[in-house]
Design an enzyme around this catalytic site. Structure first.
Site, PDB file in Angstrom:
ATOM      1  N   ASP A  83       0.928  -1.303   0.091  1.00  0.00           N
ATOM      2  CA  ASP A  83      -0.107  -0.159   0.020  1.00  0.00           C
ATOM      3  C   ASP A  83       0.751   1.239   0.009  1.00  0.00           C
ATOM      4  O   ASP A  83       0.244   2.523   0.347  1.00  0.00           O
ATOM      5  CB  ASP A  83      -1.009   0.069   1.280  1.00  0.00           C
ATOM      6  CG  ASP A  83      -0.325  -0.006   2.477  1.00  0.00           C
ATOM      7  OD1 ASP A  83       1.078  -0.166   2.462  1.00  0.00           O
ATOM      8  OD2 ASP A  83      -0.636   0.058   3.704  1.00  0.00           O
ATOM      9  N   CYS A  86       4.761  -0.133   2.869  1.00  0.00           N
ATOM     10  CA  CYS A  86       5.213  -1.295   3.076  1.00  0.00           C
ATOM     11  C   CYS A  86       6.772  -1.219   3.714  1.00  0.00           C
ATOM     12  O   CYS A  86       7.051  -2.082   4.636  1.00  0.00           O
ATOM     13  CB  CYS A  86       5.132  -2.202   1.831  1.00  0.00           C
ATOM     14  SG  CYS A  86       5.976  -1.565   0.552  1.00  0.00           S
ATOM     15  N   HIS A 269       7.910  -2.923  -4.030  1.00  0.00           N
ATOM     16  CA  HIS A 269       7.561  -3.645  -2.782  1.00  0.00           C
ATOM     17  C   HIS A 269       8.525  -4.277  -1.878  1.00  0.00           C
ATOM     18  O   HIS A 269       9.619  -4.669  -2.433  1.00  0.00           O
ATOM     19  CB  HIS A 269       6.409  -4.484  -3.133  1.00  0.00           C
ATOM     20  CG  HIS A 269       5.976  -4.996  -1.916  1.00  0.00           C
ATOM     21  ND1 HIS A 269       4.917  -4.398  -1.134  1.00  0.00           N
ATOM     22  CD2 HIS A 269       5.769  -6.505  -1.452  1.00  0.00           C
ATOM     23  CE1 HIS A 269       4.378  -5.135  -0.075  1.00  0.00           C
ATOM     24  NE2 HIS A 269       5.112  -6.307  -0.213  1.00  0.00           N
TER      25      HIS A 269
END
Lengths: 275, 169
Positions: A83, A86, A269
């Site tokens: 989101d 992270c 990510h």
């Protein structure tokens, strides 16, 4: 169709505006879909065997080679919700989990954390905006400290509580906010140094307002460098991407110390790695 | 816990605004039983076409405030490039990243949990003084602001007079 054509002919301005509205609508829908997908993933997941990554890349020879390289050094992975928060969430989870078994490191960190609010207020953050985040952050840290380096049973109890808190938006996001503020504070304290990392004509303060303090803004090297310097914690990030070779390259922030937190980076990510 | 944190923060902000109010701005809960709905009065900035007006607005806060920003809506008639016909205010500080209507410069200030009601209201005052005609909340107003400033100023003056209950000039 014919209706559309006749109603828009002659009012060119409106057509342009309509198409902008259309684009905006599509983008909005796309964001909503992304948000929905993201919310099906826990803020911080359970620990998983590294082999689960192999399944993800079953038909992807480049990534499979890299997962193999990764599994020579790491046994498991803990995923976080993608989101944009992270890095901060993965970092704080992994570090606090580590502190449970390292009382000496905990004591060092506690002092830094305790003094962090005064640094922010001295930099001009107003007390009432920082206070609540600081208090939640300290509450979580103090609970870790109560049994840091204690018996395995007690450590496990607190570890489960920690996992629970990290999956409650109220606690979890407040911790993320506070780490973002610490990062911003570090960047502003040492502006001259960090200015070199910022592309374009932005000042460090502008960069903090736009890229560090707002939630959901993704983290780059500069965020990691600033946070690891502020908290004096070494982080190792394994970068797994489509780059050449079968090795997953590691970066330590800062270089030359022993990493206490290990993260896996895949484009956009961060997840947590365990040896 | 979320709504509890939001309430605590809103009470702190209200206190701050009462003890140390910024010039030309009054804001607070409509009813002290509900801290999630505020009203604000903004004085039109001096030396602009909105000078002298007193503009009432409503702020509605989400239960996860300050993680998410409030929504703001003027309660009087307005004519401004960054205000929708229904009074909703469209400026970057009221939007979290990833929630970007088109037309903001990427460098514009976004909502973050260390922003505040005071910062929002000060941004709205600047917005009244200097509209961003890239953002098309009110396309007609944006066009007139660019192409016919005299007419824009005339409409603004009428709106100012209405907020003061004065007859049209």
């Amino acid at each position: 169709m014919a209706d559309d054509a006749s109603s828009s002919s002659g009012i060119t301005g409106n057509t342009v505006e309509n198409s902008i509205n259309q684009d905006e609508l599509i983008m909005k829908q796309q964001r909503e879909i992304e948000k929905e997908i993201s919310e099906t993933i826990p803020l911080v997941g359970e620990i998983e065997e590294l082999q689960t990554l192999e399944k993800e890349y079953n038909e992807d020879p480049i990534y499979l080679l890299k997962v193999k390289d990764l599994s020579s050094k790491y046994k498991s992975i803990r995923r976080t919700r993608p989101d944009g928060n992270c890095f901060f969430r993965a970092f704080s989870y992994a570090y606090l989990e580590r502190l449970l078994t390292d009382k000496q490191e905990y004591d060092k960190f506690y002092e830094i954390a305790k003094n962090s609010k005064d640094i922010l207020v001295a930099l001009g953050f107003s007390q009432f905006t920082v206070e609540d985040f600081y208090e939640t952050f300290m509450e979580v840290i103090q609970r870790v400290g109560e049994h840091a380096g204690s018996t395995p049973d007690l450590i496990e109890t607190v570890r489960m509580e920690l996992h629970d808190k990290f999956n409650k938006q109220g606690y979890s996001d407040y911790i993320v906010v506070y780490l973002r503020l610490i990062t911003s504070g570090q960047l502003q304290t040492d502006q001259e140094f960090y200015q070199n990392f910022i592309e374009g004509p932005r000042t460090v303060t502008e960069f903090c307002r736009q890229e560090v303090e707002p939630m959901y803004k993704e983290s780059d090297h500069i965020h990691i460098i600033a946070l690891s310097n502020a908290l004096k914690v070494c982080v190792r990030v394994k970068y797994m991407d489509r780059g050449e070779g079968s090795q997953v390259i590691a970066h330590d922030f800062p270089e030359g110390s022993t990493p206490l937190v290990h993260l896996l980076y895949r484009p956009g990510h961060y997840d947590i790695l365990y040896a | 816990m979320m709504a509890g944190s939001a309430l605590r923060r809103l009470m702190a902000e209200y206190k701050q605004l009462t003890v140390n109010p910024p010039e030309g701005i009054i804001a607070g809960p409509i009813n002290e039983d509900n801290f999630f709905e505020w009203e604000a009065f903004i004085t039109g900035p001096e030396g602009t076409c909105f000078e002298g007006g007193i503009f009432p607005a409503k702020l509605v806060f989400p239960p996860d405030y300050p993680l998410s920003p409030p929504k703001m809506q003027f309660l009087c008639e307005m004519f401004h490039p960054n205000i929708y016909a229904d009074g909703r205010v469209c400026i970057s500080i009221l939007h979290a990243p990833g929630d970007d209507p088109m037309g903001y410069e990427t460098s514009a200030e976004r909502w973050s949990p260390v922003q505040s009601v005071e910062k929002i209201l000060l941004s709205v005052v600047s917005m009244l003084a200097e509209p961003n005609d890239e953002s098309g909340a009110n396309v007609d107003a944006a066009k007139m602001w660019r192409e016919d400033r005299e007419q824009f100023n005339k409409i603004a003056e009428e709106i100012v007079r209405k907020t003061l209950d004065l007859p049209p000039p």
